[in-house]
Enzyme design. Sequence first.
Site, short mmCIF file in Angstrom:
data_model
loop_
_atom_site.label_atom_id
_atom_site.label_comp_id
_atom_site.label_asym_id
_atom_site.label_seq_id
_atom_site.Cartn_x
_atom_site.Cartn_y
_atom_site.Cartn_z
N PRO A 1 0.87 -1.19 -0.24
CA PRO A 1 0.03 -0.07 -0.09
C PRO A 1 0.80 1.34 -0.03
O PRO A 1 1.68 1.36 0.85
CB PRO A 1 -0.48 -0.18 1.40
CG PRO A 1 -0.45 -1.57 1.99
CD PRO A 1 0.74 -1.83 1.39
N GLU A 2 0.55 2.29 -0.73
CA GLU A 2 1.10 3.52 -0.94
C GLU A 2 0.18 4.53 -0.41
O GLU A 2 -1.02 4.01 -0.08
CB GLU A 2 1.72 3.62 -2.51
CG GLU A 2 2.59 2.52 -2.74
CD GLU A 2 3.01 2.75 -4.29
OE1 GLU A 2 3.56 3.77 -4.47
OE2 GLU A 2 3.29 1.76 -4.88
#
Length: 272
Positions: free
Chosen positions: A2-3
């Site tokens: 996840p960014e």
Amino acid sequence: MPELPEVETIRQYVEQHSAGKTIETVRLLLPRLVKNASPETLIRTLTGVTIENVSRKGKYLFLHVSGNTGLLIHLRMTGSLLYQEQYEPVRGEQIIFSLNEGCLIYRDIRTLGCLWLVPAQGATGISGYDTLGPDGNSPAFTEAYLRDALAKTKRSVKTFLLDQTRVAGLGNIYTDEALFHAHILPQRPCCQISPAECHQLYEAIGMVLNQGLRHGGTTIRNFINGSGKEGENQKFLCVYGREGLPCRTCGTVIAYTKLGGRGTHYCPHCQK
DNA sequence: ACTATCCTGAGT
DNA sequence: ACTCAGGATAGT
């Protein structure tokens, strides 16, 4: 995994469904995920508290709870935070917070995520968190700031963009995408980037992050949002994961190389 | 500026 | 069986 867009997608869902609710029980199935407190301390501290809100800075989630306490979470590669109305076991679940209504589940396939018990206000003492740069889609991140920061270093622009102390929230996917939209090769030294290119890069960073957010995040392997659903942004990627495929702009085959140990995707024709 | 490291699972 | 993966840090 996840960014910024994925973490923000999770934040919104989790805050909407858990704010104002009380943690009744905590089950910690994998104690080593908690980096700065014993299992007993974590459970004792969080049992009975009310979740006030959930914030995000860079890729960190911050659960603010009653009693000037917070739970700081970094999802690393495969972590996720889910809200369920009715508890249903999920694969890879490691921490289960039963609420007075529903439950929060921290799940993490590769178990590389980190959680810390921190004060809700002031410095957390967590090195990566306290030194974060401005979010790449926030007003604090300005074109002038980017231009100055680029001028100071000769390392590659890709490495720079992945450095969370310079700009927060970009990971391997959005970095490659931003450089494509800015028409800049990932291996270019920062100090050789012209003001015009800096402008393009600044715009591209905001654009790819906001586009990722609009599409509910990118699911390549196993990202799921707070309700367990996949994102849609993978359909809009131009270079990441597209090595060997034709560029959507010019038809040139998308190239793949390693840069700073990370898989790097780019169009050898569109990016200079 | 590199490499190894923490892990598990998917793909070849 | 082996390689690779969206992150970050510690070591060289």
